[in-house]
Design a protein around this motif. Structure first.
Motif, PDB file in Angstrom:
ATOM      1  N   TYR A 551     105.334 -20.619  -2.349  1.00  0.00           N
ATOM      2  CA  TYR A 551     106.128 -20.372  -1.149  1.00  0.00           C
ATOM      3  C   TYR A 551     106.355 -18.880  -0.986  1.00  0.00           C
ATOM      4  CZ  TYR A 551     107.129 -25.366  -1.193  1.00  0.00           C
ATOM      5  OH  TYR A 551     107.013 -26.725  -1.176  1.00  0.00           O
ATOM      6  N   SER A 552     106.389 -18.434   0.236  1.00  0.00           N
ATOM      7  CA  SER A 552     106.722 -17.032   0.508  1.00  0.00           C
ATOM      8  C   SER A 552     107.125 -16.921   1.962  1.00  0.00           C
ATOM      9  CB  SER A 552     105.508 -16.124   0.231  1.00  0.00           C
ATOM     10  OG  SER A 552     104.603 -16.170   1.294  1.00  0.00           O
ATOM     11  N   ASP A 553     107.600 -15.732   2.304  1.00  0.00           N
ATOM     12  CA  ASP A 553     107.966 -15.516   3.696  1.00  0.00           C
ATOM     13  C   ASP A 553     106.763 -15.038   4.514  1.00  0.00           C
ATOM     14  OD1 ASP A 553     107.641 -13.066   2.568  1.00  0.00           O
ATOM     15  OD2 ASP A 553     109.573 -12.233   3.205  1.00  0.00           O
ATOM     16  N   LYS A 554     105.535 -15.037   3.851  1.00  0.00           N
ATOM     17  CA  LYS A 554     104.319 -14.679   4.571  1.00  0.00           C
ATOM     18  C   LYS A 554     103.765 -15.901   5.283  1.00  0.00           C
ATOM     19  CE  LYS A 554     104.626 -10.565   2.860  1.00  0.00           C
ATOM     20  NZ  LYS A 554     105.100  -9.452   3.695  1.00  0.00           N
ATOM     21  N   ASP A 555     102.884 -15.635   6.244  1.00  0.00           N
ATOM     22  CA  ASP A 555     102.298 -16.740   6.997  1.00  0.00           C
ATOM     23  C   ASP A 555     101.558 -17.690   6.067  1.00  0.00           C
ATOM     24  OD1 ASP A 555     103.255 -15.644   9.306  1.00  0.00           O
ATOM     25  OD2 ASP A 555     101.368 -14.635   9.825  1.00  0.00           O
ATOM     26  N   LYS A 556     101.710 -18.937   6.361  1.00  0.00           N
ATOM     27  CA  LYS A 556     101.060 -19.952   5.551  1.00  0.00           C
ATOM     28  C   LYS A 556      99.538 -19.764   5.611  1.00  0.00           C
ATOM     29  CE  LYS A 556     100.921 -24.947   4.779  1.00  0.00           C
ATOM     30  NZ  LYS A 556     101.422 -26.262   5.211  1.00  0.00           N
ATOM     31  N   GLY A 557      98.871 -19.855   4.409  1.00  0.00           N
ATOM     32  CA  GLY A 557      97.415 -19.737   4.358  1.00  0.00           C
ATOM     33  C   GLY A 557      96.905 -18.340   4.110  1.00  0.00           C
ATOM     34  N   THR A 558      97.775 -17.354   4.020  1.00  0.00           N
ATOM     35  CA  THR A 558      97.338 -15.978   3.771  1.00  0.00           C
ATOM     36  C   THR A 558      97.614 -15.597   2.322  1.00  0.00           C
ATOM     37  OG1 THR A 558      99.453 -15.050   4.483  1.00  0.00           O
ATOM     38  CG2 THR A 558      97.732 -15.294   6.152  1.00  0.00           C
ATOM     39  N   VAL A 559      96.761 -14.701   1.781  1.00  0.00           N
ATOM     40  CA  VAL A 559      96.920 -14.227   0.406  1.00  0.00           C
ATOM     41  C   VAL A 559      98.043 -13.189   0.368  1.00  0.00           C
ATOM     42  CG1 VAL A 559      95.798 -13.030  -1.512  1.00  0.00           C
ATOM     43  CG2 VAL A 559      94.478 -14.628  -0.099  1.00  0.00           C
ATOM     44  N   PHE A 560      99.030 -13.402  -0.503  1.00  0.00           N
ATOM     45  CA  PHE A 560     100.115 -12.421  -0.601  1.00  0.00           C
ATOM     46  C   PHE A 560     100.247 -11.820  -1.996  1.00  0.00           C
ATOM     47  CE2 PHE A 560     102.136 -16.345  -1.883  1.00  0.00           C
ATOM     48  CZ  PHE A 560     103.094 -15.988  -2.831  1.00  0.00           C
ATOM     49  N   LYS A 561      99.439 -12.327  -2.972  1.00  0.00           N
ATOM     50  CA  LYS A 561      99.410 -11.721  -4.305  1.00  0.00           C
ATOM     51  C   LYS A 561      97.969 -11.693  -4.810  1.00  0.00           C
ATOM     52  CE  LYS A 561     103.983 -13.005  -6.143  1.00  0.00           C
ATOM     53  NZ  LYS A 561     104.676 -13.798  -7.188  1.00  0.00           N
ATOM     54  N   GLN A 562      97.624 -10.669  -5.656  1.00  0.00           N
ATOM     55  CA  GLN A 562      96.286 -10.539  -6.247  1.00  0.00           C
ATOM     56  C   GLN A 562      96.419  -9.878  -7.611  1.00  0.00           C
ATOM     57  OE1 GLN A 562      93.316  -8.569  -3.809  1.00  0.00           O
ATOM     58  NE2 GLN A 562      92.217  -7.797  -5.609  1.00  0.00           N
ATOM     59  N   ASP A 563      95.710 -10.441  -8.607  1.00  0.00           N
ATOM     60  CA  ASP A 563      95.750  -9.869  -9.951  1.00  0.00           C
ATOM     61  C   ASP A 563      94.347  -9.970 -10.575  1.00  0.00           C
ATOM     62  OD1 ASP A 563      96.636  -8.819 -12.364  1.00  0.00           O
ATOM     63  OD2 ASP A 563      97.161 -10.800 -13.159  1.00  0.00           O
ATOM     64  N   PRO A 564      93.705  -8.814 -10.945  1.00  0.00           N
ATOM     65  CA  PRO A 564      94.190  -7.444 -10.791  1.00  0.00           C
ATOM     66  C   PRO A 564      94.041  -6.960  -9.350  1.00  0.00           C
ATOM     67  CG  PRO A 564      92.011  -7.414 -11.736  1.00  0.00           C
ATOM     68  CD  PRO A 564      92.393  -8.856 -11.633  1.00  0.00           C
ATOM     69  N   LEU A 565      94.845  -5.958  -9.035  1.00  0.00           N
ATOM     70  CA  LEU A 565      94.807  -5.439  -7.670  1.00  0.00           C
ATOM     71  C   LEU A 565      94.132  -4.076  -7.619  1.00  0.00           C
ATOM     72  CD1 LEU A 565      95.492  -5.655  -4.716  1.00  0.00           C
ATOM     73  CD2 LEU A 565      97.800  -4.823  -5.218  1.00  0.00           C
ATOM     74  N   ASN A 566      94.635  -3.119  -8.340  1.00  0.00           N
ATOM     75  CA  ASN A 566      94.065  -1.775  -8.282  1.00  0.00           C
ATOM     76  C   ASN A 566      93.423  -1.332  -9.598  1.00  0.00           C
ATOM     77  OD1 ASN A 566      94.875  -1.280  -5.578  1.00  0.00           O
ATOM     78  ND2 ASN A 566      96.982  -0.950  -6.298  1.00  0.00           N
ATOM     79  N   ASP A 567      93.470  -2.179 -10.625  1.00  0.00           N
ATOM     80  CA  ASP A 567      92.901  -1.827 -11.923  1.00  0.00           C
ATOM     81  C   ASP A 567      91.416  -2.194 -11.958  1.00  0.00           C
ATOM     82  OD1 ASP A 567      95.368  -0.998 -12.796  1.00  0.00           O
ATOM     83  OD2 ASP A 567      95.898  -2.986 -13.570  1.00  0.00           O
ATOM     84  N   LYS A 568      90.607  -1.402 -12.701  1.00  0.00           N
ATOM     85  CA  LYS A 568      89.194  -1.697 -12.865  1.00  0.00           C
ATOM     86  C   LYS A 568      89.012  -2.747 -13.961  1.00  0.00           C
ATOM     87  CE  LYS A 568      87.063   2.509 -11.110  1.00  0.00           C
ATOM     88  NZ  LYS A 568      86.063   3.566 -11.371  1.00  0.00           N
TER      89      LYS A 568
END
Length: 695
Positions: A551-568
């Motif tokens: 659950y989040s306050d973002k639109d349903k069906g959209t990605v709101f977290k990513q791991d890893p994000l900026n690390d190589k």
């Protein structure tokens, strides 16, 4: 000077730039080179001067290099090009990484017999391709079988192979290495595919036992054994060898070519049957099966003296060379097809009769005595006349031989030694010098160039360890470049050139490549994308995708977290993405009973995941500071958001009514009622007198 130094930097045909020497043999040197046209590393084999100066050799070289270039097999080193440049003949070949089978056997002894059979099967496939084009290799030996890092093999040196009936050798000598030549090759007979099969049999014997079936102090004695001696069964050396593999090896080593496998492909199928655990099919029919492998009896009457005379003295044993023709005083069984069948498994421990050996020695001595008497009667040998011996130092062997013979001398024993100051193949010294009896023999010592050493294996060493290992054998280790590797940790060596096990001159620089570890890459940022868009983008760049929902306050069906994000990360790593299910629907607590204070109501709602907004109103029923009402109402299931609560200000206060007055106007005089009229007063007649002044 070094052999390597004479070629480094040279460019053949304006295309192949020589980098460094990676090997040397009896006939040629091999260099690593850069093909400037195709931008690839190649191996260039350069013929030694004494062979390049021989017209008969160069004629055959041109024809045979062209034939070898037509051989196409995953188990044959590709020949890309060949040519003639500045009086030097060269062959351009595929650059193969790995080490030769001989090095593996020298380092480990007997190798795994199943691995030996796999190698044998692949060599058989290579030979089948060549034999189908009527090309006989003639020098199958473990030094010519390269084992690559993936375990597959490449057969080398088809460049000295000869197409059947291509060019005749004037001396009837044959090329080959004494330890691996076939009996018919040692006797100078016409060769067939069966000769390569015999040589491969010796290779498999050595691989399975760690020992050669025939050995001796010089090439002549070894070649003689190939013709007349039976090999000790492999099981007598390695008791663990599988009987089927032993049978295959012994069939390949039959003295009679007709008793061997009919084709290299037949031998390949027998090896594949052994590897697959199937019954092995061998030549010879039912009789062969009942007696297991049948060994071939030794031929008789080999003329040792004649063989030694052809060799011109003691020859090196290990290198590829021109082998003597061994003509026997009696007909060899390999020519007639007759041989004595014996079961090697039952009889190899039985004592052998010395009578045949005594007869053979007597025959050899008799032939030598007769030959010596005849030679003396004919007036051969030195005449006693003392003449000047030509100085042939610095010349090639053919040049020296020719000059000595013109002066009336014969070429005697030719030996060789390392000498960094003299080009390989040139005469270092001679004996005698000055004057000698005309017709006597002159012995020569040829240069082998720089002393060669085996290149250490730098794989997974640190640079310091590699430098120490190189210095220990007289070499130099230098870093060429660095690169990424999934199998070698950062700071350790992942590759080298020349390869481990190669023979190079002392002082040669061995270049190595240092690993930078696994190459790290950055995954694309997919936050804000839909689930399908994110998966497609990540997978297109080779990443795995682990999808989660929350659950989040973002639109349903959209990605709101990513791991890893900026690390190589490592290529192919898995990226975790979290897709929004929208706000979570929670039940709103009931805080509007009238008995709950503002602070307690606020705390209750926030603990339930809601934000709180407040308003106020008067209430005569709810104490001041308590909640009068809420919105949404208690018990409602709604997404986490804001709940508005109304706080009581207590009862509304009461007020006395008042009549507003107009400023600056006098208050009106009340008109008296009739009952209040003074009887004595006059009633005004003038309306203007109806109101008194506001004084």
């Amino acid at each position: 000077m070094t052999g390597q130094g004479t070629m480094t930097g040279k460019v053949f045909n304006g295309r192949y730039e020589i980098k460094d020497r990676i090997g040397i043999g009896g006939m040629a040197e091999v260099y690593r080179a850069q093909d400037s046209t195709l931008g690839r590393v190649v191996a260039v084999k350069v013929m030694l001067p004494q062979f390049a100066a021989d017209p008969s050799f160069t004629q055959r070289f041109r024809q045979e290099a062209a034939s070898a270039a037509n051989l196409q097999s995953p188990y044959i080193v590709n020949v890309y090009d060949w040519g003639h440049d500045d009086d030097t003949y060269f062959i351009v070949m595929e650059f193969v990484r790995g080490s030769d089978l001989k090095t593996a056997i020298q380092q480990r002894g007997a190798i795994n017999q199943r691995k030996a059979a796999e190698i044998g099967s692949q060599v058989c496939q290579a030979l089948t391709v060549a034999h189908n084009q009527d090309i006989i290799h003639r020098d199958i030996k473990p030094q010519n079988i390269m084992v690559q890092p993936d375990g597959n093999v490449k057969v080398m040196d088809f460049g000295i192979a000869r197409a059947k009936n291509s060019v005749n050798d004037k001396t009837s000598a044959v090329l080959g290495t004494a330890h691996y030549i076939s009996p018919e090759q040692a006797q100078g007979k016409d060769l067939t595919a069966a000769s390569d099969i015999y040589s491969l049999g010796i290779v498999l014997y050595e691989a399975a036992t760690g020992k050669l079936p025939f050995d001796g102090p010089d090439a002549v004695s070894v070649a003689m054994q190939q013709v007349k001696d039976e090999p000790t069964p492999p099981s007598a050396i390695n008791p663990d060898i599988d009987p089927d593999l032993e049978d295959i090896i012994m069939v390949a080593l039959a003295k009679n070519p007709q008793a061997r496998f009919a084709t290299a492909n037949d031998m390949r199928m027998a090896l594949n049957d052994y590897l697959a655990g199937r019954p092995v099919t061998l030549p010879g029919g039912a009789g062969f099966t009942s007696a297991r492998t049948q060994m071939i009896g030794a031929p008789v009457g080999v003329n040792t003296a004649a063989a030694t005379a052809v060799m011109g003295g003691v020859a090196p044993v290990d290198g590829t060379q021109a082998m003597p023709v061994m003509h026997g005083g009696a007909t060899s069984p390999s020519a007639t097809g007759s041989f004595q069948a014996t079961s090697y498994r039952d009889s190899h421990t039985a004592p052998k009769s010395k009578k045949p050996l005594i007869i053979a020695i007597a025959a050899v001595l008799a032939v030598a005595l007769i030959a010596g008497i005849a030679f003396a009667l004919a007036g051969g040998g030195a005449t006693g006349e003392m003449v000047d011996v030509p100085n042939v130092t610095g010349k090639t062997q053919p040049e020296a031989k020719s000059e000595l013979e013109r002066a009336g001398f014969e070429l005697g024993v030719v030996s060789s030694t390392f000498d960094e100051n003299v080009e390989p193949g040139l005469v270092i010294s001679q004996d005698p010098t000055g004057k000698a009896a005309k017709g006597s023999k002159v012995n020569l010592v040829l240069s082998q160039g720089d002393e060669t050493v085996s290149v250490p294996d730098f794989y997974k060493m640190t640079p310091d360890q590699a430098k120490a290992a190189a210095e220990e054998v007289g070499l130099k280790a230098v870093e060429r470049e660095s690169g990424y590797s999934d199998s070698v940790e950062d700071g350790h060596i992942m590759d080298q050139s020349p390869s481990a096990g190669s023979s190079v001159a002392k002082g040669t620089e061995i270049e190595y490549v240092v690993s930078r570890g696994t190459e790290l890459v950055q995954a694309p940022n997919v936050i804000g994308s839909t689930e399908e868009e994110a998966k497609s983008k990540l997978q297109a760049e080779g990443f795995g995708v682990d999808v989660r929902h929350d659950y989040s306050d973002k639109d349903k069906g959209t990605v709101f977290k990513q791991d890893p994000l900026n690390d190589k990360v490592k290529p192919g790593s898995t990226v975790k993405i979290t897709v929004s299910d929208g706000p979570e629907e929670n039940e709103v607590p009931d805080v509007s009973s009238g008995n709950m204070s503002e602070s307690k109501a606020t705390s209750t709602l926030k603990n339930a995941g809601f934000k709180v907004s407040t308003d106020s109103a008067y209430s005569s029923s709810v104490p001041k500071g308590n909640v009068i009402s809420q919105s949404p109402s208690g018990g409602t299931a709604v997404p986490g958001s804001t709940v508005t609560i109304v706080i009581s200000d207590g009862p509304e206060p009461t007020q006395e009514p008042t009549t507003p007055t107009t400023p600056d106007e006098p208050e009106p005089t009340p008109t008296p009622s009739p009952d209040d009229t003074d009887p004595g007063a006059d009633t005004p007649d003038d309306p203007d007198d109806a109101q008194a002044p506001a004084n």
